[in-house]
Each structure stands twice: as structure tokens, then as C-alpha cells.
Design a protein around this motif. Structure first.
Motif, PDB file in Angstrom:
ATOM      1  N   ALA A 199      64.106  44.166  69.599  1.00 56.64           N
ATOM      2  CA  ALA A 199      65.102  43.114  69.367  1.00 56.64           C
ATOM      3  C   ALA A 199      65.616  42.552  70.684  1.00 56.64           C
ATOM      4  O   ALA A 199      65.789  41.332  70.831  1.00 56.64           O
ATOM      5  CB  ALA A 199      66.255  43.679  68.543  1.00 56.64           C
ATOM      6  N   ALA A 200      65.851  43.441  71.661  1.00 67.27           N
ATOM      7  CA  ALA A 200      66.324  42.971  72.973  1.00 67.27           C
ATOM      8  C   ALA A 200      65.286  42.068  73.620  1.00 67.27           C
ATOM      9  O   ALA A 200      65.617  41.005  74.181  1.00 67.27           O
ATOM     10  CB  ALA A 200      66.626  44.170  73.874  1.00 67.27           C
TER      11      ALA A 200
ATOM     12  N   GLU B   9      73.009  30.363  80.149  1.00 67.75           N
ATOM     13  CA  GLU B   9      72.252  29.670  79.096  1.00 67.75           C
ATOM     14  C   GLU B   9      73.191  28.665  78.430  1.00 67.75           C
ATOM     15  O   GLU B   9      74.192  29.054  77.819  1.00 67.75           O
ATOM     16  CB  GLU B   9      71.722  30.690  78.072  1.00 67.75           C
TER      17      GLU B   9
ATOM     18  N   GLU C 291      63.141  34.523  73.760  1.00 64.31           N
ATOM     19  CA  GLU C 291      63.538  33.242  73.187  1.00 64.31           C
ATOM     20  C   GLU C 291      64.391  32.444  74.186  1.00 64.31           C
ATOM     21  O   GLU C 291      64.163  31.254  74.416  1.00 64.31           O
ATOM     22  CB  GLU C 291      64.335  33.469  71.896  1.00 64.31           C
ATOM     23  N   SER C 292      65.354  33.125  74.815  1.00 60.53           N
ATOM     24  CA  SER C 292      66.213  32.438  75.794  1.00 60.53           C
ATOM     25  C   SER C 292      65.397  31.922  76.973  1.00 60.53           C
ATOM     26  O   SER C 292      65.567  30.784  77.413  1.00 60.53           O
ATOM     27  CB  SER C 292      67.290  33.390  76.313  1.00 60.53           C
TER      28      SER C 292
ATOM     29  N   ALA D 255      62.941  40.316  72.122  1.00 53.61           N
ATOM     30  CA  ALA D 255      62.810  39.058  71.377  1.00 53.61           C
ATOM     31  C   ALA D 255      63.901  38.069  71.782  1.00 53.61           C
ATOM     32  O   ALA D 255      63.640  36.874  71.974  1.00 53.61           O
ATOM     33  CB  ALA D 255      62.883  39.347  69.882  1.00 53.61           C
ATOM     34  N   GLU D 256      65.111  38.583  71.938  1.00 51.97           N
ATOM     35  CA  GLU D 256      66.225  37.702  72.321  1.00 51.97           C
ATOM     36  C   GLU D 256      66.002  37.109  73.710  1.00 51.97           C
ATOM     37  O   GLU D 256      66.198  35.913  73.938  1.00 51.97           O
ATOM     38  CB  GLU D 256      67.530  38.504  72.276  1.00 51.97           C
ATOM     39  N   LEU D 257      65.566  37.969  74.643  1.00 44.72           N
ATOM     40  CA  LEU D 257      65.330  37.480  76.008  1.00 44.72           C
ATOM     41  C   LEU D 257      64.175  36.489  76.055  1.00 44.72           C
ATOM     42  O   LEU D 257      64.246  35.467  76.752  1.00 44.72           O
ATOM     43  CB  LEU D 257      65.003  38.659  76.934  1.00 44.72           C
TER      44      LEU D 257
ATOM     45  N   GLN E 169      73.261  45.993  77.430  1.00 47.94           N
ATOM     46  CA  GLN E 169      73.988  46.649  76.344  1.00 47.94           C
ATOM     47  C   GLN E 169      74.630  47.916  76.914  1.00 47.94           C
ATOM     48  O   GLN E 169      74.046  48.554  77.802  1.00 47.94           O
ATOM     49  CB  GLN E 169      73.025  47.000  75.203  1.00 47.94           C
TER      50      GLN E 169
ATOM     51  N   LYS F 179      69.852  40.705  79.832  1.00 49.05           N
ATOM     52  CA  LYS F 179      70.792  41.132  78.782  1.00 49.05           C
ATOM     53  C   LYS F 179      71.142  42.594  78.997  1.00 49.05           C
ATOM     54  O   LYS F 179      70.266  43.403  79.317  1.00 49.05           O
ATOM     55  CB  LYS F 179      70.171  40.967  77.398  1.00 49.05           C
TER      56      LYS F 179
ATOM     57  N   LYS G  63      76.156  29.427  75.755  1.00 49.60           N
ATOM     58  CA  LYS G  63      75.704  30.534  74.906  1.00 49.60           C
ATOM     59  C   LYS G  63      75.736  31.858  75.646  1.00 49.60           C
ATOM     60  O   LYS G  63      76.075  32.894  75.082  1.00 49.60           O
ATOM     61  CB  LYS G  63      74.289  30.263  74.404  1.00 49.60           C
ATOM     62  N   LYS G  64      75.348  31.839  76.926  1.00 52.31           N
ATOM     63  CA  LYS G  64      75.314  33.104  77.674  1.00 52.31           C
ATOM     64  C   LYS G  64      75.993  32.898  79.021  1.00 52.31           C
ATOM     65  O   LYS G  64      75.535  32.093  79.830  1.00 52.31           O
ATOM     66  CB  LYS G  64      73.869  33.559  77.851  1.00 52.31           C
TER      67      LYS G  64
END
Lengths: 490, 446
Positions: free
Chosen positions: A238-239, A421, A245-246, A241-243, A222, A220, A402-403
Motif C-alpha cells: 500500500a505504501a 505534492e 501514484e504520487s 502504491a501511494e508513492l 509512517q 512517505k 495534498k502532501k
């Protein structure tokens, strides 16, 4: 072309200039106006100098160690010479007056022109008062206020620690950051004299997970322009957590079965579909080469009536935001498509000259070694009237992308992009993760199949490679539905 | 344009002036001209003269910092060295890069020959003639939207504070031509070709035109293809594109970083069909970009990577070689984190095949000329790929152009599914490679 010439007649053989070596400011006026005057006197229709100074640094954290800090300092200049519709571009590292003169001389000679003889009286170009976006917008302190090497390292190590805390089956974890500070000065024989500073930063995390034969790699990024505090305000937790989960979902994903499906594309980087399938084809570079299917379509319907799209350089802190383009033109908000009707192309100076489309502040380049070309800035599909739930409810069996990965468009308008993704949609619901999908289509066809746009417009940073090098751009869209597209898989 | 020795001396003087005891410097200068044309007229001409250096500085604690600059005036070089010295405080403390033990090893032949550049007007004229020739080959070819002719002189050097000093240089010329067709009721089609050489005089422009024309014409009539599993024949160029995309398999730095499909234990294992051998050979006479040393000063060489299916060597820098108890192989790129990359592939048959296959007699086989969008369709750390391609369905020896389609698979599985390696080599900018036959790959068409 309109040229402003003052009644000043310096002797070509007596000129010596010593502009500031540390910044691009008023002290460059004399040398550049002299050189531009020589270029015009030699018979060029238009001459432009682009001067650049770069202070770049890249930092890489792997696992719990900073393994690389790489600063890069760069200076250089390019001179562009037009004669009729033909042009040439000469670049050099040498920013001395003689270095720039040599570059100009080479450019002129390529066009069959020559500097006036010594002792010739040559009028200078009357440049506008310096249009200094760096001073006007308080950018002078940007570089000094950015994170130093120690702070970069500490923050990135915080990021890889978060990945370690939140993900499972980790094979490797990385966090990278770069800061690209650029000072540019543009001076042209039309009188343009403009200076800007750009500060572009990005943080990217990458997670590689493996469990026996199962592997997944997910990342990811930013990005930001114009905020020296960008790195300090990064939410590493937060970054991560998102990764995490994916990666957890994609590790055991099945390969997608190839076929033709309706798809729903997520917002943010989902906008790469519009960037590749349409945005590039609206650059006058493509119009010049006649490689766009939208060549004579201005004012005609080229997309679904529910689709409106913009390209602009104005969104605060977005990755493609600039105050002026690399030809010194203030940027603007350009309406590309309104309710399916093609409204505008993106034009730089050359594109405008050769195609007749008005300039849009879209002349961009990677650095001084490239002439500017028509390029995108922040490009996105506008928010629509639907909810994201409406989009899912309209799909019986399809793919949720999604990604997105990267993509490209070829000279015949065929495009493709990878999906990092993806999920199967069955009866309006997401059922299982899928990997290995590639979306393939033709620009002309796909634009009429984007039938629904939701309200959740969101942007994402990206890198765009084309004729004038790799530049920073934003892609974006709300969730959209494409009625049918070929999905390559197994 | 600054002389390369002058640049090296200037950098060395700057380091000594700043009292830097341990340093090394890699630098290069480039002088190039390129032209593009459109419809018989020059479209754009570019010329560039540029220099750049990368400096590495070790401090008293023996950690290392790096900086790169294009400002090669004494002041700019000093700033770069100071920046590197500042960065060295934050350098890695484990596995600190060091000079290559081979940076002073003798090199038999270092290329320095240059070919005089021709006037830009001659480049333009040559390219206009090539464009016209290509347009005349078939009425459907309406334009050559992507074209270019370039000539380049480049010099590079490596020096270090232990006395290494290497210089090399060369001349290159290149041409590319990509067509676009228009025919009533048909999709526009495109095909192209590239050629490289050491000089414009030796550049195979007729061959480039012929190849672009032949490929374009062969794609005018096209058909959709049914999705399914096929035997696929990769052209040398297509196979090398895939091999390059998955080069982490034999890249020692990637392996040490766990960014590879291989591990240190993969050495000596069978990773491909015994029919396949792969070398990396920077010194191959067909390598136009031949370089005698890498950015750490290590001599380049001919290195077997895969021998009859067995992974026999990794590509190394000085640092990775030290960590893996091997010798540097001449593949290093200077950086705070030194990277490793291939030089010039040479793919060749391994063990003798039990069967001889030929496209002239093949049936229901896909011949892939080129794959595209590798940045989007390759998952190099997962081993998978899904890529659009240009190619043909070969039906009883006859080639039928395929409408848009993709090929997908797992690269390690692909290497083991090779059923034939042809003997005739194809020459490409990234290496030389024959056609490679692979069974059981997924094709998505209609």
C-alpha cells in the motif's frame, strides 16, 4: 516551590551508592534522594535529575540491498538547578554516583552555590514511591519483542521490491526504518520519582524518478509508539502504491505560478500548518521570549470561529504519545483553541515558573544533553462539520496541497512551508499537478483565514526541532480551507 | 573528564580483550559551557561533559558492522564492540568499507592547542553587556530573544588495528545575537549576527553587536515587493547556505547512490559560470572548526571542487575513492554506510569578469542577506528551491528592506546564471564567500 524533606540526616562524607547499572529502578532512590538533598541544602530552590538510556537502531535498504545497519547505545544524565527564576543545566555521560555528584557540584557552582562541607548533616529528599510506567503498562518486554536485524532487513527489502514493481522511471528507491527505545528516570527535589520506557519506530520510503530533464522525489513516513509489532504489520504494498501514484503525477508537473490563492490542505501531514503557524507560538518558551503574537491573548479570539485545536499525549500509538513528560508529569489532553478562542498555552516547569501558565505535561527534550522545554506532542485541528466536497466546491481557482514538506516559524511569527505534492483547483475540481510551491504567511493572519474544516481528521508522524532538540510529534487535521495565502513559486 | 588518550586506549583494550582482529574506532570528548540572558539577567546556563565512540568491526568473512555508544566505561565499550560484531553479519558484501589507505599518512600539523575556559560568571556578564549594548543601539529594538555565548573544548581520535593513531583537539567560542523590534503600526522585525573564534578573548563581540544592530535598523522601514524576475545578489552567507543544500552535486557517495544532480560523468563538465570557483578547505586559517583528519583518519586538505565553472573534484571517503578510482579527500563520516560531507567552503572569483558591478550603483536589484527554512524549501534531488529570505531592494544604490518574500529557482541554472563574483570575502561559520550576482531569479512578494 514545595519541598518534602524527611528527618533523615546522613553524613555527607560517608555516602556510597551502587544503583543498578542495567536498569533504572528502586535502587536509584538512595543516591538520587541524597544528591537532591545536597542540592537543596546548598541553597538551590529546585533540583531535578533526568537519567536516560537509549538503544537505537537504524536500517537502510537501497534498491535490493541492505546498505546500513547502525546501532547506537547511549546513557547519560542531566541535572537542573534552579535559584529563583534562573536555572542551569549540566549533562554528563557518567552515571556513577561520583559522576552525578560532579555534575550537581558544577551546576551549583554556576549558580553561585556550593555543596555542604564534608561532615555536614544533610536531610535527604523524600521521593514518592517509584511511579513506574514501564512496569504498570507492561513495557518491560518491548525491546525484546521488536524485530531483530534480519527481520528488519527482510521487511525493508520487501518494501523496495514493491516500489520497483509499482513505480515507473525509477532512478533510486529506498526504505529506512529506525527503532528508538528509551528508558528514563526523573527525580526532583519536589519528590518526583518516576520511570518510563518509550518505544518509537518509523518506516519511510523514498522514490526518486527521472525522465530526461523531468525529476521528482517523493517520500512517505509512517510512525508509531509502543507497538513492538509495528514493522511486522507494515503494509509495504500500500505504501509503494501511494508513492508510485504520487510520483507518476508529479514527474511532469508544471511549476506553480506565484500569487495569492485560496488553498485546501489535505489531512494528516497538512497539520504542519497549525504546528508551525500556531502550535509553536503557544509554547511558553515563546511566551518567555515575548516572541509570540498571542502573548496576552488567553481568552480572546485568535482564530476563525470554526477552528478548535488540541495538543495531547494520549492518542494510542501516535508518534507524539508519552505517558509522562521528561519532567515526570503525567501527560494530558490540552485544549489550545476552542471555536477560535485561545484557551491554554503549553507549559513545562520553567515556562510555568516564568509565565504563570499551568504545567501541561509538555516538558520534552531530545535527550539528556538538553533541559526540557515546552514542546508539542500530538497536535491537531479538530474535525469540523463540513464534507471535503464542500471545501472544494467553495474554491473557483486555488491550490490543493495534498502532501506537505517541512516548515518553520521565525521570531516575528512569519511561517513558511514547502508543498511536496500540489494540484490546481479550477471550479471546484482538481485539474493538474503543480510543483515548487511554498506557503508563506503570518500566524496572526492565517489563523483567522482557516474558515472550513471537514470531518476527516487524520494524524501523521513528524520530527520537530526547537530549543530542546529534535523530538517526535504528531501533526494532524481534517481537510481545511484557507481563504487566502501567499504561494511562492516561479 | 576522561583524557582522550585514555579513552582511545580503553577502547583498544576492549577490542583486544574480545579477540577482535580488525577494528577501527573514532571517538570524541566535549567539555562546553553556554549561557543565555534575558533583560539583563541570566536565563539559562548549560554545561556538558560528554564522550562518545563509534566502533567498526570486521568479521572473518570480512563484512563490517558498526555501533556507537556514549557509555565509555569498559563494560559499555565491550557492549558496543559486541553489538558491532553482531551487526557485521548483516554488513554489505559488496563495496565493504575498509581502512583508508591514508590513515597512517603523516600529517604536518595537527591542532591540539587549548585556550583555558573562563568562568561561567564571566560568560554571563559578557553576554549581559552585549545584550544591553544592542538594546541601546535603537529604541525600536525591544529585546534580543535569541542570544547565546558558548565556549567549548573538544578532542577527537582515530585508531585502527593496523596501527593508525591520530589525536587532535581545540577550543572554540561563539556568540549569536538576534533582535526583535516593535514599532507602532509596523510588523515586528528581526535580524542577527554570529561570530566564532578559538577563544572568548579573540571573539569579535563588538562586530557581532554592530552587525546585528545595523541589519535590524536597516529592516525597520520596509516595503512590499512586486513579484517578478530580478537580478539577485546573494551575500556570502546566503550563497553558502544554498551551496550546502545542494552539496550532492559534488558528493561522491550521493552520486554513487544516484541521490545527486550529478553523475560520475559530470566530472570535467562545465556546471557553473566561468566566473565562479569553489574550494573545500578544512585547513583554512579562518576555519575555527579546523580538523586535520576525517573520521576514517584520512588527512583533510584544500580541494578544488569547481574551477572557473568546471566540476573538477568530488568529495570522497576511502570507499567512494576506491570505487571511482580516485584518492580519499578527507571528507568521511564513520557509519555502517560511510557518508561524505564538506568541511569548509572557500568561494572565489574564477575568470576575470568583463564588467564590475556594485551595490552602491545598482538599481532594481535584490540583495539577499540570508535565506531560511532550507529544510522545507529545498528539493535537493530535483534541483529546485523556493525560500523565504531577509534582504533589500536596491534602488539606485539605496537599500530598502523587503517585507516577506521568497526567492525561487533551479540551482544548476543559478550556477550558470552568475554574472559577477565580487572580490571581497565574507567570513561565515561554514566558509568564506564573496557576494554573488545572479540574473533572472523569481521573487514572490505581492
Amino acid at each position: 516551590m514545595q519541598t518534602v524533606i524527611t528527618p533523615i540526616f546522613p553524613d555527607i562524607s560517608t555516602r556510597e551508592h551502587t544503583p543498578s547499572a542495567d536498569r533504572f529502578d528502586q535502587t536509584w532512590r538512595a543516591s538520587l534522594s541524597t544528591l537532591l538533598g545536597w542540592g537543596r541544602a546548598a541553597g538551590a530552590d529546585f533540583v531535578e535529575f533526568f537519567l536516560e538510556r537509549v538503544n537505537y537502531i537504524n536500517c537502510l535498504a537501497e534498491e535490493d540491498t541492505i546498505t546500513s545497519i547502525s546501532p547506537r547505545l547511549s546513557t547519560g544524565a542531566g541535572v537542573r538547578v534552579f535559584k529563583g527564576l534562573s536555572d542551569c543545566y549540566v549533562s554528563t555521560n557518567d552515571l556513577s554516583f561520583n559522576g552525578l555528584k560532579t555534575a550537581l557540584e558544577k551546576g551549583l557552582s554556576i549558580m553561585g552555590l556550593h555543596l555542604p562541607r564534608q561532615s555536614t548533616i544533610v536531610p535527604e529528599i523524600n521521593l514518592e514511591p517509584l511511579r513506574d510506567y514501564a512496569a504498570l503498562k507492561g513495557k518491560e518486554s518491548w525491546l525484546a519483542n521488536c524485530s531483530d536485524m534480519r527481520e528488519m532487513g527482510d521487511i525493508l527489502l520487501g518494501g523496495t521490491a514493491q516500489l520497483n514493481r509499482q513505480a515507473a522511471h525509477i532512478q533510486s528507491r529506498r526504505a529506512t526504518y529506525f527503532r528508538d527505545w528509551q528508558e528514563v528516570l526523573v527525580a526532583s527535589s519536589e519528590g518526583t520519582f518516576a520511570r518510563d520506557m518509550r518505544l518509537t519506530q518509523t518506516i519511510a520510503c523514498q522514490l526518486l524518478c527521472a525522465d530526461g530533464a523531468y525529476r521528482t522525489s517523493i517520500g512517505k513516513r509512517q510512525g508509531n509508539t509502543g507497538d513492538p509489532n509495528f514493522l511486522r504489520s507494515w503494509d509495504a504494498a500500500a505504501a509503494a502504491a501511494e508513492l508510485a501514484e504520487s510520483a507518476g503525477k508529479m514527474l511532469y508537473a508544471d511549476y506553480v505560478e506565484s500569487g495569492n490563492y485560496p488553498i485546501i490542505m489535505a489531512n494528516e501531514f497538512g497539520g504542519v500548518i497549525f504546528h508551525e503557524a500556531c502550535g509553536h507560538l503557544l509554547e511558553t518558551t515563546q511566551v518567555e521570549q515575548k516572541t509570540t503574537p498571542f502573548l496576552e491573548k488567553k481568552g480572546e479570539k485568535i482564530a476563525h470561529e470554526n477552528l478548535t485545536a488540541w495538543d495531547e499525549g494520549l492518542s494510542a500509538n501516535a508518534f507524539g504519545t508519552i505517558d509522562m513528560d521528561d519532567e515526570g508529569m503525567p501527560v494530558q489532553r490540552t485544549l489550545l483553541i476552542e471555536n477560535g478562542i485561545l484557551k491554554n498555552f503549553l507549559a513545562d516547569r520553567t515556562g510555568s515558573l516564568r509565565t504563570g501558565h499551568p504545567r501541561t505535561g509538555s516538558g520534552r527534550r531530545q535527550n539528556y544533553t538538553f533541559p526540557a522545554a515546552s514542546r508539542m506532542r500530538n497536535t491537531y485541528i479538530a474535525a469540523g462539520d463540513y464534507t471535503t466536497e464542500d471545501l472544494f466546491a467553495s474554491v473557483d481557482k486555488g491550490i490543493y496541497c495534498k502532501k506537505m514538506g517541512g516548515g518553520s516559524v521565525g521570531p516575528t511569527g512569519e511561517f513558511n512551508f514547502g508543498v511536496d505534492e500540489a494540484y490546481l483547483i479550477e471550479n471546484g475540481k482538481i485539474t493538474k499537478p503543480l510543483k515548487g510551491a511554498t506557503l508563506i504567511g503570518e500566524a496572526k493572519e492565517i489563523m483567522n483565514k482557516i474558515s472550513m474544516s471537514s470531518q476527516d481528521l487524520s494524524l501523521a508522524p513528524g520530527f520537530c526541532g526547537s530549543v530542546s532538540g529534535s523530538i517526535y510529534v504528531t501533526v494532524g487535521q481534517p481537510h481545511i480551507k484557507v481563504d487566502a495565502i501567499t504561494v511562492g513559486g516561479r | 573528564m576522561m583524557n582522550i588518550e585514555e579513552l582511545a586506549n580503553r577502547a583498544k583494550d576492549a577490542a583486544q580483550k574480545l579477540g577482535i582482529a580488525k577494528f577501527d574506532i573514532y571517538g570524541a570528548t566535549v567539555d562546553e559551557n553556554s549561557v543565555q540572558v534575558d533583560g539583563g539577567k541570566p536565563k539559562q546556563v548549560k554545561a556538558s561533559q560528554r564522550s562518545g565512540v563509534t566502533v567498526r568491526v570486521w568479521n572473518e568473512q570480512q563484512t563490517m558492522g558498526i555501533a556507537t555508544t556514549t557509555d565509555v566505561n569498559p563494560k559499555g565499550l565491550e557492549l558496543a564492540l559486541e553489538t558491532a560484531r553482531n551487526a557485521s553479519v548483516f554488513g554489505v558484501k559488496e563495496y565493504v568499507p575498509d581502512f583508508s589507505p591514508e590513515a597512517t599518512a603523516p600529517i604536518e600539523h595537527i591542532p591540539t592547542d587549548k585556550t583555558p575556559q573562563v568562568p561561567v560568571a564571566q560568560l554571563i556578564e559578557t553576554l549581559i553587556d552585549a545584550e544591553k549594548d544592542l538594546l541601546d543601539r535603537h529604541g525600536a529594538i525591544v529585546s534580543v530573544p535569541y542570544n547565546g555565548l558558548a565556549q567549548r573544548d573538544s578532542d577527537s581520535f582515530y585508531i585502527n588495528s593496523a596501527g593508525a593513531a591520530r589525536f587532535e583537539g581545540g577550543s572554540y567560542a561563539s556568540i549569536y545575537l538576534y533582535t526583535k523590534t516593535e514599532q507602532e503600526g509596523k510588523k515586528p522585525r528581526s535580524a542577527g549576527a554570529i561570530r566564532l573564534s578559538h577563544s572568548l578573548e579573540k571573539l569579535d563581540i563588538p562586530g557581532c553587536i554592530q552587525e546585528a544592530a545595523t541589519k535590524t535598523i536597516s529592516h525597520l522601514d520596509y516595503e512590499k515587493i512586486k513579484s517578478g524576475k530580478y537580478t539577485v545578489v546573494f551575500s556570502g552567507e546566503a550563497f553558502l547556505s544554498l551551496l550546502g543544500a545542494f552539496s550532492n552535486i559534488f558528493n561522491a557517495q550521493n552520486i554513487l547512490d544516484k541521490q545527486s544532480l550529478s553523475t560520475p560523468e559530470s566530472l570535467g563538465t562545465e556546471i557553473a559560470s566561468p566566473l565562479l570557483s569553489v574550494w573545500d578547505d578544512a585547513l583554512h586559517p579562518d576555519n575555527v572548526g579546523i580538523s586535520a583528519f576525517d573520521q576514517e583518519g584520512t588527512p583533510t586538505r584544500r580541494l578544488p571542487i569547481i574551477n572557473e565553472g568546471i566540476l573538477t573534484n568530488f568529495l570522497h571517503s576511502a570507499g567512494t575513492a576506491k570505487r571511482m578510482n580516485a584518492k580519499p579527500t578527507g571528507h568521511a563520516n564513520m557509519g555502517a554506510k560511510v557518508t561524505v560531507s564538506p568541511n569548509f567552503y572557500h568561494v572565489l572569483p574564477g575568470v576575470a569578469a568583463s564588467q564590475q558591478l556594485s551595490l552602491n550603483t545598482a538599481d532594481n536589484v535584490i540583495y539577499i542577506d540570508d535565506v531560511s527554512a532550507l529544510h522545507a524549501g529545498v528539493k535537493s534531488l530535483q534541483g529546485s528551491f523556493s525560500l523565504p529570505f531577509d534582504g533589500w531592494l536596491v534602488r539606485q544604490g539605496e537599500k530598502i528592506s523587503i517585507d516577506s518574500a521568497t526567492v525561487a529557482g533551479d540551482f544548476l541554472q543559478l550556477l550558470k546564471s552568475i554574472i559577477f563574483v565580487e572580490s571581497e570575502l565574507q567570513f561565515t561559520p561554514s566558509g568564506i564567500c564573496p557576494r554573488i550576482w545572479v540574473e533572472g531569479l523569481s521573487i514572490t512578494g505581492e
